[in-house]
Design a protein around this motif. Sequence first.
Motif, short mmCIF file in Angstrom:
data_model
loop_
_atom_site.label_atom_id
_atom_site.label_comp_id
_atom_site.label_asym_id
_atom_site.label_seq_id
_atom_site.Cartn_x
_atom_site.Cartn_y
_atom_site.Cartn_z
N VAL A 118 12.49 -2.89 -7.98
CA VAL A 118 12.93 -4.18 -7.42
C VAL A 118 12.27 -4.43 -6.06
O VAL A 118 11.80 -5.54 -5.79
CB VAL A 118 14.48 -4.23 -7.32
N GLY A 119 12.21 -3.41 -5.22
CA GLY A 119 11.57 -3.57 -3.92
C GLY A 119 10.11 -3.97 -4.05
O GLY A 119 9.64 -4.89 -3.37
N ASN A 120 9.37 -3.29 -4.92
CA ASN A 120 7.95 -3.59 -5.13
C ASN A 120 7.79 -4.98 -5.74
O ASN A 120 6.94 -5.77 -5.32
CB ASN A 120 7.33 -2.53 -6.02
N LEU A 121 8.62 -5.30 -6.74
CA LEU A 121 8.52 -6.58 -7.43
C LEU A 121 8.80 -7.77 -6.51
O LEU A 121 8.09 -8.77 -6.56
CB LEU A 121 9.46 -6.62 -8.63
N ILE A 122 9.79 -7.64 -5.66
CA ILE A 122 10.14 -8.75 -4.75
C ILE A 122 8.95 -9.12 -3.87
O ILE A 122 8.61 -10.30 -3.73
CB ILE A 122 11.39 -8.42 -3.91
N THR A 123 8.32 -8.13 -3.28
CA THR A 123 7.19 -8.44 -2.38
C THR A 123 5.97 -8.93 -3.16
O THR A 123 5.22 -9.76 -2.66
CB THR A 123 6.82 -7.25 -1.49
N PHE A 129 0.80 -1.22 0.00
CA PHE A 129 0.00 0.00 0.00
C PHE A 129 0.84 1.28 0.00
O PHE A 129 0.30 2.36 0.02
CB PHE A 129 -1.03 0.02 1.14
N PHE A 130 2.14 1.17 -0.01
CA PHE A 130 3.00 2.33 -0.21
C PHE A 130 3.78 2.01 -1.48
O PHE A 130 4.90 1.53 -1.43
CB PHE A 130 3.94 2.53 0.99
N GLU A 131 3.17 2.24 -2.59
CA GLU A 131 3.65 1.78 -3.88
C GLU A 131 4.84 2.56 -4.41
O GLU A 131 5.08 3.70 -4.01
CB GLU A 131 2.50 1.85 -4.90
N SER A 180 -0.51 -2.78 -5.84
CA SER A 180 -0.04 -3.97 -6.55
C SER A 180 -0.24 -5.26 -5.75
O SER A 180 -0.61 -6.29 -6.31
CB SER A 180 1.42 -3.82 -6.95
N HIS A 181 -0.03 -5.20 -4.45
CA HIS A 181 -0.15 -6.40 -3.63
C HIS A 181 -1.61 -6.87 -3.57
O HIS A 181 -1.90 -8.06 -3.73
CB HIS A 181 0.40 -6.15 -2.23
N LEU A 182 -2.51 -5.94 -3.36
CA LEU A 182 -3.93 -6.28 -3.32
C LEU A 182 -4.42 -6.71 -4.70
O LEU A 182 -5.25 -7.61 -4.80
CB LEU A 182 -4.76 -5.11 -2.79
#
Length: 153
Positions: free
Chosen positions: A44-49, A18-20, A105-107
């Motif tokens: 990379v940080g967003n993609l890994i999670t 939620f902090f994209e 992205s996660h949701l």
Amino acid sequence: MNETIGYVMAFILAATPFFEMVAVIPLGVISGLDTIPVTIVAFVGNLITVIIVILMMTQIKAWLQRRREAKGKEGSTKRENRAKQIWQRYGLFGLALIGPILIGSHLAVIMAMSFGGTKKKMTVYMTSSLLLWAIVTAVGTHLGVEFFMFDRN
């Protein structure tokens, strides 16, 4: 040393649900970090999670089900309804493309996989979507900062 801490913070914030990265990239550039490195680090940080969420989807579904049962909730949330509308209208690709901006992205991954998306397709579509949004955000931020920082004397 200060710059390194900035990049580490960009990575951690982009990896936080939620902090994209679309928020982290402008924050990083405005705070003085170089556009390309902060974009790569945030991507990379967003993609890994996101990949972790995809790989752990079975456990996440079970946890969400237990949580709902414990709270006695049966209805959908506003975000879930928005994701379902995107899914019904545009399918997996649309949810992967629009999700990072509208619901996170996660949701978006959780919703898409709950609606029937596969791990392989979700990985390809979300990687592509995050890369696209990282580039768009970086270019927009760079041009915006250049425009506002331009000396008009």
